[in-house]
Design a protein around this motif. Structure first.
Motif, PDB file in Angstrom:
ATOM      1  N   GLU A  21      28.229   0.233 -17.999  1.00 18.13           N
ATOM      2  CA  GLU A  21      27.990  -0.142 -16.603  1.00 18.13           C
ATOM      3  C   GLU A  21      26.504  -0.130 -16.233  1.00 18.13           C
ATOM      4  OE1 GLU A  21      29.422   4.201 -16.730  1.00 18.13           O
ATOM      5  OE2 GLU A  21      30.009   2.263 -17.618  1.00 18.13           O
ATOM      6  N   GLU A  22      25.674   0.461 -17.078  1.00 19.22           N
ATOM      7  CA  GLU A  22      24.232   0.513 -16.803  1.00 19.22           C
ATOM      8  C   GLU A  22      23.441  -0.547 -17.564  1.00 19.22           C
ATOM      9  OE1 GLU A  22      22.626   4.422 -17.353  1.00 19.22           O
ATOM     10  OE2 GLU A  22      24.379   5.417 -16.438  1.00 19.22           O
ATOM     11  N   ARG A  23      24.090  -1.292 -18.434  1.00 19.66           N
ATOM     12  CA  ARG A  23      23.367  -2.212 -19.324  1.00 19.66           C
ATOM     13  C   ARG A  23      22.828  -3.461 -18.635  1.00 19.66           C
ATOM     14  NH1 ARG A  23      28.015  -2.320 -23.700  1.00 19.66           N
ATOM     15  NH2 ARG A  23      28.141  -0.075 -24.099  1.00 19.66           N
ATOM     16  N   GLU A  24      23.462  -3.899 -17.561  1.00 16.81           N
ATOM     17  CA  GLU A  24      23.100  -5.174 -16.943  1.00 16.81           C
ATOM     18  C   GLU A  24      21.621  -5.230 -16.557  1.00 16.81           C
ATOM     19  OE1 GLU A  24      23.144  -8.962 -15.666  1.00 16.81           O
ATOM     20  OE2 GLU A  24      24.664  -7.945 -16.861  1.00 16.81           O
ATOM     21  N   ALA A  25      21.091  -4.163 -16.018  1.00 13.86           N
ATOM     22  CA  ALA A  25      19.673  -4.143 -15.618  1.00 13.86           C
ATOM     23  C   ALA A  25      18.769  -4.339 -16.831  1.00 13.86           C
ATOM     24  CB  ALA A  25      19.351  -2.820 -14.927  1.00 13.86           C
ATOM     25  N   TYR A  26      19.160  -3.742 -17.955  1.00 10.63           N
ATOM     26  CA  TYR A  26      18.384  -3.898 -19.188  1.00 10.63           C
ATOM     27  C   TYR A  26      18.467  -5.340 -19.692  1.00 10.63           C
ATOM     28  CZ  TYR A  26      18.159   1.216 -19.412  1.00 10.63           C
ATOM     29  OH  TYR A  26      17.921   2.534 -19.132  1.00 10.63           O
ATOM     30  N   PHE A  27      19.657  -5.924 -19.618  1.00  8.07           N
ATOM     31  CA  PHE A  27      19.834  -7.304 -20.077  1.00  8.07           C
ATOM     32  C   PHE A  27      18.999  -8.285 -19.248  1.00  8.07           C
ATOM     33  CE2 PHE A  27      24.331  -6.101 -21.705  1.00  8.07           C
ATOM     34  CZ  PHE A  27      23.781  -5.647 -22.898  1.00  8.07           C
ATOM     35  N   ARG A  28      18.925  -8.046 -17.950  1.00  9.76           N
ATOM     36  CA  ARG A  28      18.107  -8.908 -17.085  1.00  9.76           C
ATOM     37  C   ARG A  28      16.624  -8.797 -17.453  1.00  9.76           C
ATOM     38  NH1 ARG A  28      21.563  -7.146 -12.787  1.00  9.76           N
ATOM     39  NH2 ARG A  28      19.961  -5.659 -12.107  1.00  9.76           N
ATOM     40  N   LYS A  29      16.198  -7.568 -17.734  1.00  7.69           N
ATOM     41  CA  LYS A  29      14.800  -7.358 -18.130  1.00  7.69           C
ATOM     42  C   LYS A  29      14.501  -8.048 -19.460  1.00  7.69           C
ATOM     43  CE  LYS A  29      11.343  -3.740 -18.953  1.00  7.69           C
ATOM     44  NZ  LYS A  29      11.085  -2.270 -19.025  1.00  7.69           N
ATOM     45  N   ILE A  30      15.429  -7.983 -20.400  1.00  5.92           N
ATOM     46  CA  ILE A  30      15.267  -8.640 -21.697  1.00  5.92           C
ATOM     47  C   ILE A  30      15.124 -10.149 -21.524  1.00  5.92           C
ATOM     48  CG2 ILE A  30      16.507  -9.236 -23.841  1.00  5.92           C
ATOM     49  CD1 ILE A  30      17.642  -6.314 -23.714  1.00  5.92           C
ATOM     50  N   GLU A  31      15.935 -10.718 -20.648  1.00 10.19           N
ATOM     51  CA  GLU A  31      15.856 -12.157 -20.379  1.00 10.19           C
ATOM     52  C   GLU A  31      14.481 -12.530 -19.804  1.00 10.19           C
ATOM     53  OE1 GLU A  31      18.498 -15.673 -18.223  1.00 10.19           O
ATOM     54  OE2 GLU A  31      18.999 -13.557 -17.892  1.00 10.19           O
ATOM     55  N   GLU A  32      13.983 -11.708 -18.892  1.00 11.66           N
ATOM     56  CA  GLU A  32      12.665 -11.950 -18.294  1.00 11.66           C
ATOM     57  C   GLU A  32      11.560 -11.879 -19.353  1.00 11.66           C
ATOM     58  OE1 GLU A  32      12.271  -9.031 -15.249  1.00 11.66           O
ATOM     59  OE2 GLU A  32      13.866  -9.880 -13.991  1.00 11.66           O
ATOM     60  N   LEU A  33      11.645 -10.890 -20.213  1.00 11.56           N
ATOM     61  CA  LEU A  33      10.633 -10.716 -21.254  1.00 11.56           C
ATOM     62  C   LEU A  33      10.664 -11.862 -22.263  1.00 11.56           C
ATOM     63  CD1 LEU A  33      11.132  -6.892 -21.754  1.00 11.56           C
ATOM     64  CD2 LEU A  33       8.973  -7.961 -21.075  1.00 11.56           C
ATOM     65  N   GLU A  34      11.855 -12.320 -22.602  1.00 10.21           N
ATOM     66  CA  GLU A  34      11.966 -13.458 -23.525  1.00 10.21           C
ATOM     67  C   GLU A  34      11.325 -14.695 -22.920  1.00 10.21           C
ATOM     68  OE1 GLU A  34      13.342 -16.964 -25.498  1.00 10.21           O
ATOM     69  OE2 GLU A  34      13.967 -16.411 -23.461  1.00 10.21           O
ATOM     70  N   ASN A  35      11.511 -14.909 -21.615  1.00 12.40           N
ATOM     71  CA  ASN A  35      10.892 -16.047 -20.924  1.00 12.40           C
ATOM     72  C   ASN A  35       9.374 -15.922 -20.906  1.00 12.40           C
ATOM     73  OD1 ASN A  35      13.296 -17.407 -20.306  1.00 12.40           O
ATOM     74  ND2 ASN A  35      13.596 -16.263 -18.417  1.00 12.40           N
ATOM     75  N   ILE A  36       8.868 -14.701 -20.732  1.00 11.74           N
ATOM     76  CA  ILE A  36       7.419 -14.456 -20.733  1.00 11.74           C
ATOM     77  C   ILE A  36       6.824 -14.811 -22.095  1.00 11.74           C
ATOM     78  CG2 ILE A  36       5.643 -12.647 -20.683  1.00 11.74           C
ATOM     79  CD1 ILE A  36       7.367 -11.260 -18.511  1.00 11.74           C
ATOM     80  N   ILE A  37       7.477 -14.357 -23.167  1.00 10.15           N
ATOM     81  CA  ILE A  37       6.983 -14.635 -24.522  1.00 10.15           C
ATOM     82  C   ILE A  37       7.038 -16.130 -24.830  1.00 10.15           C
ATOM     83  CG2 ILE A  37       7.402 -14.224 -26.994  1.00 10.15           C
ATOM     84  CD1 ILE A  37       8.427 -11.394 -26.121  1.00 10.15           C
TER      85      ILE A  37
END
Length: 214
Positions: A44-60
């Motif tokens: 239930e806590e993973r969604e925030a991490y997944f959103r951050k990962i998506e943002e970081l992938e877009n940055i790279i």
């Protein structure tokens, strides 16, 4: 003084490409850290991490685009143009597959995170940290030995990841009875194994560059 040393002395100090490499490597480490953290928290806590990962992938991905744009604009580059393109593309590939692993966990709603998944995210994180170190040493080409050592360690980690992957898949087929779960876990593990392969791809490019300047 070697011809390469003379050439480096004559070429103006790069203020465009190395900062982009360093930004990409730094964001890659944060992405790998975030994924490793994600697999160590309740579902239930993973969604925030997944959103951050998506943002970081877009940055790279954006950094990779900027790097290739600079290649089209600049005649003089700190090292071979094809190596610059290969390096930033290889870093972007690692980010793509790490994001792919996170995306599969998210889309397939993976409930239980296995020890193998945690171990593979740990291995990939260490590889990404080594990439960041090697990229930093690439800036002045003075610590070629350090780059070579980092690449050697990345290759060993890739072999370790392969072993974890093979054992994990064998374990899934032996002990998992739900076909859906078999597909879910195999897809996540495959994305993580590919990310490790791509880390080795970054090491291969770095080794190619250092050989030319050694």
């Amino acid at each position: 003084m070697s011809i390469n040393s003379i050439f480096q002395f004559l070429v103006p100090k790069d203020k465009k490409f190395f900062p982009l490499f360093e930004q990409a490597a730094q964001n890659l480490v944060v992405l790998a850290e975030t994924l490793h953290e994600a697999v160590n928290v309740p579902k239930e806590e993973r969604e925030a991490y997944f959103r951050k990962i998506e943002e970081l992938e877009n940055i790279i991905e954006d950094i990779a685009h900027k790097t290739n744009l600079e290649l089209s604009r600049n005649f003089i580059t700190p090292f071979d143009r094809e190596d610059i393109h290969a390096l930033i593309s290889a870093i972007d590939d690692v980010a793509d597959y790490l994001y792919g692993a996170a995306s599969r966990m998210r889309l397939y709603q993976v409930e239980k995170i296995t020890k193998s998944i945690r171990k593979m995210t740990e291995i990939t994180l260490e590889s990404c940290q080594l990439i960041q170190m090697a990229v930093a040493d690439l800036k002045d080409m003075k610590n070629l030995k350090g780059i070579a050592e980092a690449c050697k360690r990345i290759n060993k980690l890739e072999n370790k990841s392969d072993n974890v992957f093979d054992k994990a898949v064998a374990d899934i087929f032996e002990n998992e009875t739900d076909a859906k779960n078999i597909i879910k876990y195999k897809e996540v593990l495959a994305a993580l194994e590919s990310a490790s392969d791509k880390c080795k791809g970054v090491a291969n490019v770095l080794e190619s560059v250092t050989v030319k300047y050694s």
